[in-house]
Design an enzyme around this catalytic site. Structure first.
Site, mmCIF file in Angstrom:
data_model
loop_
_atom_site.group_PDB
_atom_site.id
_atom_site.type_symbol
_atom_site.label_atom_id
_atom_site.label_comp_id
_atom_site.label_asym_id
_atom_site.label_seq_id
_atom_site.Cartn_x
_atom_site.Cartn_y
_atom_site.Cartn_z
ATOM 1 N N ASP A 1 18.801 1.246 18.647
ATOM 2 C CA ASP A 1 18.344 1.777 17.360
ATOM 3 C C ASP A 1 16.827 1.616 17.356
ATOM 4 O OD1 ASP A 1 18.269 2.648 14.657
ATOM 5 O OD2 ASP A 1 18.296 0.564 13.977
ATOM 6 N N GLU B 1 20.045 6.558 19.241
ATOM 7 C CA GLU B 1 20.023 7.423 18.061
ATOM 8 C C GLU B 1 19.013 8.533 18.278
ATOM 9 O OE1 GLU B 1 19.503 7.092 13.234
ATOM 10 O OE2 GLU B 1 19.828 5.276 14.394
ATOM 11 N N HIS C 1 19.463 -3.772 12.241
ATOM 12 C CA HIS C 1 18.988 -3.042 13.422
ATOM 13 C C HIS C 1 19.922 -3.283 14.602
ATOM 14 C CE1 HIS C 1 15.379 -2.240 11.140
ATOM 15 N NE2 HIS C 1 15.265 -3.532 10.910
#
Length: 168
Positions: A11, A72, A144
């Site tokens: 992430d 992502e 996170h």
């Protein structure tokens, strides 16, 4: 028999980059090998932060030897400067996988939430709760890191679906 797979989920962020490595095994059992967050000081020059993301992820990849990186995908941010910084942090993470010779798989936030929670517009809190339910007490409280684990799980779930569709 299903082969073991290790995937690192990332992430990316310019101040906090989450990571998590999951391993799938017999009976679809998935376990967390490591997860955490690379915290970056806003006082450091941006280029130093990018270098730290790259070096830390390379170190983790070398130690745990995942067979791929799930990350992502870029989304539209309201602030163009923020979007640019996020894209550069993402680039540092991508380069760590490329340097170590592992393939990269990209997923949109919608795909990740859909794969993990079953609802593409789920909140961060809902994602974290589902990750904790699926992976147990090994999930850190840090959003996170749990988001990175969600990206890794998204890849494993997507790969299972791709393999099932090949069989039919």
């Amino acid at each position: 028999m299903m082969e073991r797979k290790r995937i690192i989920g990332v992430d990316p962020g310019s101040l906090h980059t989450g990571y998590g490595i999951v391993e799938s095994g017999k009976g679809g059992l998935i376990r967390v090998l490591i997860s955490g967050t690379i915290h970056l000081s806003p006082r450091k020059p941006f280029t130093e932060r990018l270098g730290l993301i790259f070096r830390e992820l390379v170190k983790i990849i070398k130690e745990f030897r995942p067979c791929g990186m799930a990350i992502e995908d870029v989304f539209c941010a309201a602030n163009p400067k923020t979007a640019l910084k996020l894209g550069q942090a993402r680039g540092a993470a991508l380069l760590s996988a490329i340097t170590e010779g592992i393939p990269v798989y990209e997923y949109s936030p919608l795909e990740i939430k859909q794969a993990v929670v079953g609802y593409g517009r789920a909140s961060k809190n809902q994602v974290h709760r589902m990750i904790t339910t699926l992976l147990g007490s090994h999930v850190p409280g840090d959003s996170h890191a749990s988001d990175a684990l969600a990206v890794a799980l998204c890849h494993l779930n997507s790969e299972k679906l791709r393999n099932l569709s090949k069989v039919r």
